[in-house]
Design an enzyme around this catalytic site. Sequence first.
Site, PDB file in Angstrom:
ATOM      1  N   GLU A 159       8.871  -0.367  -0.194  1.00 11.65           N
ATOM      2  CA  GLU A 159       7.944  -1.234  -0.682  1.00 11.65           C
ATOM      3  C   GLU A 159       8.514  -2.528  -1.304  1.00 11.65           C
ATOM      4  O   GLU A 159       8.983  -2.648  -2.147  1.00 11.65           O
ATOM      5  CB  GLU A 159       7.250  -0.616  -2.060  1.00 11.65           C
TER       6      GLU A 159
ATOM      7  N   ASN B 147      -1.738   5.465  -4.696  1.00 13.77           N
ATOM      8  CA  ASN B 147      -1.198   5.304  -5.926  1.00 13.77           C
ATOM      9  C   ASN B 147      -2.315   4.611  -6.681  1.00 13.77           C
ATOM     10  O   ASN B 147      -2.391   3.390  -6.711  1.00 13.77           O
ATOM     11  CB  ASN B 147       0.205   4.620  -6.021  1.00 13.77           C
ATOM     12  N   TRP B 148      -2.915   5.345  -7.696  1.00 16.80           N
ATOM     13  CA  TRP B 148      -3.803   4.958  -8.509  1.00 16.80           C
ATOM     14  C   TRP B 148      -3.551   3.930  -9.699  1.00 16.80           C
ATOM     15  O   TRP B 148      -4.145   3.199 -10.401  1.00 16.80           O
ATOM     16  CB  TRP B 148      -4.807   6.026  -8.965  1.00 16.80           C
ATOM     17  N   LYS B 149      -2.231   4.239  -9.880  1.00 18.36           N
ATOM     18  CA  LYS B 149      -1.617   3.311 -11.032  1.00 18.36           C
ATOM     19  C   LYS B 149      -2.451   3.671 -12.418  1.00 18.36           C
ATOM     20  O   LYS B 149      -3.015   4.491 -12.451  1.00 18.36           O
ATOM     21  CB  LYS B 149      -1.660   1.736 -10.660  1.00 18.36           C
TER      22      LYS B 149
ATOM     23  N   GLU C 244       6.954  -1.321 -10.417  1.00 16.88           N
ATOM     24  CA  GLU C 244       6.617  -1.481 -11.640  1.00 16.88           C
ATOM     25  C   GLU C 244       7.352  -0.685 -12.802  1.00 16.88           C
ATOM     26  O   GLU C 244       7.580  -1.175 -13.803  1.00 16.88           O
ATOM     27  CB  GLU C 244       5.032  -1.079 -11.533  1.00 16.88           C
TER      28      GLU C 244
ATOM     29  N   GLY D 116      -1.577   1.200  -3.222  1.00 19.39           N
ATOM     30  CA  GLY D 116      -2.169   0.894  -4.487  1.00 19.39           C
ATOM     31  C   GLY D 116      -3.815   0.471  -4.272  1.00 19.39           C
ATOM     32  O   GLY D 116      -4.755   1.498  -4.062  1.00 19.39           O
ATOM     33  N   GLY D 117      -3.887  -0.557  -4.253  1.00 17.10           N
ATOM     34  CA  GLY D 117      -5.254  -1.242  -4.231  1.00 17.10           C
ATOM     35  C   GLY D 117      -6.345  -0.512  -3.457  1.00 17.10           C
ATOM     36  O   GLY D 117      -7.270  -0.070  -3.899  1.00 17.10           O
TER      37      GLY D 117
ATOM     38  N   SER E 280       0.301  -3.887   0.137  1.00 16.49           N
ATOM     39  CA  SER E 280      -0.893  -4.400   0.455  1.00 16.49           C
ATOM     40  C   SER E 280      -1.358  -3.555   2.004  1.00 16.49           C
ATOM     41  O   SER E 280      -1.896  -4.489   2.782  1.00 16.49           O
ATOM     42  CB  SER E 280      -0.740  -5.735   0.632  1.00 16.49           C
TER      43      SER E 280
ATOM     44  N   HIS F  72       9.131   3.613  -8.868  1.00 19.42           N
ATOM     45  CA  HIS F  72       8.248   2.613  -8.277  1.00 19.42           C
ATOM     46  C   HIS F  72       8.659   0.975  -9.022  1.00 19.42           C
ATOM     47  O   HIS F  72       9.249   1.193 -10.051  1.00 19.42           O
ATOM     48  CB  HIS F  72       6.660   2.864  -8.915  1.00 19.42           C
TER      49      HIS F  72
ATOM     50  N   GLY G 255       0.577  -5.449  -3.869  1.00 20.64           N
ATOM     51  CA  GLY G 255      -0.651  -5.937  -4.928  1.00 20.64           C
ATOM     52  C   GLY G 255      -0.886  -7.559  -4.925  1.00 20.64           C
ATOM     53  O   GLY G 255      -1.705  -8.070  -5.392  1.00 20.64           O
TER      54      GLY G 255
HETATM   55  C1  PEP Z   1       1.961   0.281  -4.746  1.00 19.76           C
HETATM   56  O1  PEP Z   1       1.320   0.594  -5.704  1.00 19.76           O
HETATM   57  O2  PEP Z   1       3.012   1.026  -4.505  1.00 19.76           O
HETATM   58  C2  PEP Z   1       1.299  -0.592  -3.869  1.00 19.76           C
HETATM   59  C3  PEP Z   1       1.981  -0.784  -2.542  1.00 19.76           C
HETATM   60  O3  PEP Z   1       0.156  -1.364  -4.164  1.00 19.76           O
HETATM   61  P1  PEP Z   1      -0.614  -2.290  -2.989  1.00 19.76           P
HETATM   62  O4  PEP Z   1      -1.073  -1.124  -2.060  1.00 19.76           O
HETATM   63  O5  PEP Z   1      -1.813  -2.671  -3.975  1.00 19.76           O
HETATM   64  O6  PEP Z   1      -0.038  -3.301  -2.758  1.00 19.76           O
END
Ligand code: PEP
Length: 251
Positions: A167, A9-11, A97, A234-235, A213, A95, A173
């Site tokens: 999640e 997930n590039w956000k 966010e 994500g990251g 993470s 999500h 993050g």
């Molecule tokens: C996400 O964006 O769904 C996520 C889990 O981010 P990260 O891996 O950066 O925690």
Amino acid sequence: MRKQVIAGNWKMNKLLGESEQFIDEVKGQVPSADQVESVVVAPFTALHSLVQKTKGTDVKIGAQNMHFEESGAFTGEVSPEMLKDIGVEYVVLGHSERRELFGETDETVNKKTHAAFKHGLTPIVCVGESDEQRENNETFTVVENQVKNALEGLTTDQVKATIIAYEPIWAIGTGKTATAADANEVCAHVRQAVKEFAGEEAAEAVRIQYGGSVKPANVEELLGQSDIDGALVGGASLQPESFLALVEAGK
Ligand code: PEP
């Protein structure tokens, strides 16, 4: 045997050129789609180009959100039909966010999940508890309710085809990861909840990802758990080498 699905997930990251460069670097190197599903969940502006670039490869493209209506006076929104029209195959829904910052609710997630199936998109439905809810021992109840509300009214076949992403919000993050055992316990509880409302066959087929993470250093242990069928990342999905290490672990 459930196939692992790894989704990056590039956000709100990467300009078009950067997105295209990423795909050029990974598309010949991801494992075969028979072994693992490798999905890049990109911003709307890159979707069309990335779908074109990944045709005939083992990389699939997903969107980060959509509206549940097909068309109309919804300024700024993108419809399921528009995503399908350009060849997008997956869509992330609910999500944390989107729930926290943009007013997404269980009700809208449910409408979007139905709309995704209507238009042949695979929904990745996100659920997860906050830090406070975890402290209050509400994790199971919160997650179970989110799952039931999101999937309400789907047919058994649709439930089977849904991807659920567990999640924990406190792990997104932040660099904090749930232990593999804790993550697995919640995923097993989610599967049990699916069994209660959609039956054993659906519960055995539905894929449950862990997200929060995830990185190359911890992905293998997480994916090795009995009820974890992939990761939403994500990251660590933003760099080609790191994305490749994650999908490799899903084989
Ligand atoms: C996400 O964006 O769904 C996520 C889990 O981010 P990260 O891996 O950066 O925690």
